[in-house]
Write an enzyme that holds these catalytic residues in place. Structure first.
Site, mmCIF file in Angstrom:
data_model
loop_
_atom_site.group_PDB
_atom_site.id
_atom_site.type_symbol
_atom_site.label_atom_id
_atom_site.label_comp_id
_atom_site.label_asym_id
_atom_site.label_seq_id
_atom_site.Cartn_x
_atom_site.Cartn_y
_atom_site.Cartn_z
ATOM 1 N N GLY A 46 16.001 30.623 19.028
ATOM 2 C CA GLY A 46 15.521 31.283 17.824
ATOM 3 C C GLY A 46 16.581 32.242 17.317
ATOM 4 N N GLN A 51 20.274 39.321 12.977
ATOM 5 C CA GLN A 51 21.250 39.023 14.034
ATOM 6 C C GLN A 51 22.555 38.457 13.471
ATOM 7 O OE1 GLN A 51 18.137 36.876 16.577
ATOM 8 N NE2 GLN A 51 19.413 37.838 18.125
ATOM 9 N N CYS A 102 18.279 37.496 24.723
ATOM 10 C CA CYS A 102 18.495 37.722 23.294
ATOM 11 C C CYS A 102 19.975 37.559 23.005
ATOM 12 C CB CYS A 102 18.028 39.125 22.905
ATOM 13 S SG CYS A 102 18.205 39.467 21.137
ATOM 14 N N LEU A 103 20.288 36.814 21.958
ATOM 15 C CA LEU A 103 21.695 36.589 21.620
ATOM 16 C C LEU A 103 22.392 37.895 21.240
ATOM 17 C CD1 LEU A 103 21.249 33.276 19.605
ATOM 18 C CD2 LEU A 103 22.161 33.533 21.931
ATOM 19 N N HIS A 144 9.077 37.626 19.642
ATOM 20 C CA HIS A 144 10.423 38.174 19.830
ATOM 21 C C HIS A 144 11.158 38.242 18.479
ATOM 22 C CE1 HIS A 144 14.428 38.173 22.205
ATOM 23 N NE2 HIS A 144 14.818 37.892 20.972
ATOM 24 N N GLU A 145 11.020 37.185 17.666
ATOM 25 C CA GLU A 145 11.715 37.148 16.367
ATOM 26 C C GLU A 145 11.084 38.122 15.368
ATOM 27 O OE1 GLU A 145 14.405 35.883 16.623
ATOM 28 O OE2 GLU A 145 14.165 34.386 18.190
ATOM 29 N N HIS A 148 12.363 41.478 15.905
ATOM 30 C CA HIS A 148 13.681 41.714 15.290
ATOM 31 C C HIS A 148 13.539 42.164 13.837
ATOM 32 C CE1 HIS A 148 16.784 40.563 18.161
ATOM 33 N NE2 HIS A 148 16.204 39.407 18.427
HETATM 34 O O1 GNR Z 1 17.697 32.099 22.860
HETATM 35 C C1 GNR Z 1 16.744 32.867 23.055
HETATM 36 N N1 GNR Z 1 15.928 32.658 24.125
HETATM 37 C C2 GNR Z 1 14.729 33.330 24.299
HETATM 38 C C3 GNR Z 1 14.111 33.226 25.537
HETATM 39 C C4 GNR Z 1 12.903 33.847 25.758
HETATM 40 C C5 GNR Z 1 12.297 34.570 24.750
HETATM 41 C C6 GNR Z 1 12.907 34.694 23.524
HETATM 42 C C7 GNR Z 1 14.111 34.061 23.297
HETATM 43 S S1 GNR Z 1 14.863 34.200 21.735
HETATM 44 C C8 GNR Z 1 16.544 34.024 22.170
HETATM 45 C C9 GNR Z 1 17.411 33.980 20.921
HETATM 46 C C10 GNR Z 1 17.302 35.298 20.194
HETATM 47 O O2 GNR Z 1 17.911 36.297 20.498
HETATM 48 N N2 GNR Z 1 16.457 35.359 19.192
HETATM 49 O O3 GNR Z 1 16.274 36.516 18.524
HETATM 50 NI NI NI Z 2 16.688 38.078 20.002
#
Ligand code: GNR
Ligand code: NI
Length: 178
Positions: A46, A51, A102-103, A144-145, A148
């Site tokens: 995601g 980001q 998270c990236l 999670h998104e 952000h």
């Molecule tokens: O690549 C991603 N893996 C992930 C694993 C568990 C819960 C959420 C994520 S999102 C993350 C990519 C990212 O930073 N999205 O904002």
């Molecule tokens: Ni993230």
């Protein structure tokens, strides 16, 4: 095709509350395209627009499993989804734990507890409204998104002790990479 560079902590842009998309125009479509390229390039499941430095409520997700850890996903089985202005309509009382990454916090992982399922409303790239119940990894990733978009990171959901340990490991990793 444009792979954009990913904003990492402690960049203050990751703490912004992102603005809703008012008009789905070519600029938004281009942004979504570039975000999808960037997500695959970074091997994420995601990505939120902030980001890549754009303070807009745009999210892309593709949960599909990779073929192997170091093999790139064949383009044929890619199924990217674009979510404009996604909103949590409701969340379950039941929670689940998932080891999140998270990236924007490279190579660091921690167990996060969140509602196990959620109802999400969003617009697609044609401006059509959708509403769907999500569960499992999709529910976790979407929450999670959406975090952000509100300037919230997964490390905000863990204990201070775990967060400090994780940030120390990140600092050490960056130092060794430098
Ligand atoms: O690549 C991603 N893996 C992930 C694993 C568990 C819960 C959420 C994520 S999102 C993350 C990519 C990212 O930073 N999205 O904002
Ligand atoms: Ni993230």
């Amino acid at each position: 095709m444009a792979v954009l560079s990913i904003v990492e902590i402690p960049d203050p842009r990751l703490r912004l509350v992102c603005a809703p998309v008012e008009t789905i125009d070519d600029e938004v479509r281009q942004l979504a395209d570039d975000m999808i390229d960037t997500m695959y390039d970074a091997r994420g499941i995601g990505l939120a627009a902030i980001q890549v430095g754009v303070s807009r409520r745009v999210v892309v997700i593709d949960l599909q499993e990779r073929v192997t850890e170091d093999e790139e996903k064949p383009e044929a089985i890619r199924d990217p989804k674009v979510f404009i202005n996604p909103e949590l309509v409701s969340v379950s009382e039941e929670t689940s734990r998932y080891s999140e990454g998270c990236l924007s916090i490279p190579e660091q992982y921690a167990e996060v507890e969140r509602p196990a399922s959620c109802r999400v409303a969003w617009l697609d790239l044609e401006g059509a409204r959708h509403e769907e119940e999500m569960s499992g990894l999709m529910a976790t990733c979407m929450q999670h998104e959406i975090d952000h978009l509100n300037g919230v990171l997964f490390i905000d959901h863990i204990t201070r002790l775990k967060r400090d340990m994780l940030l120390k490991k990140l600092a050490k990793m960056r130092k060794n990479a430098a």
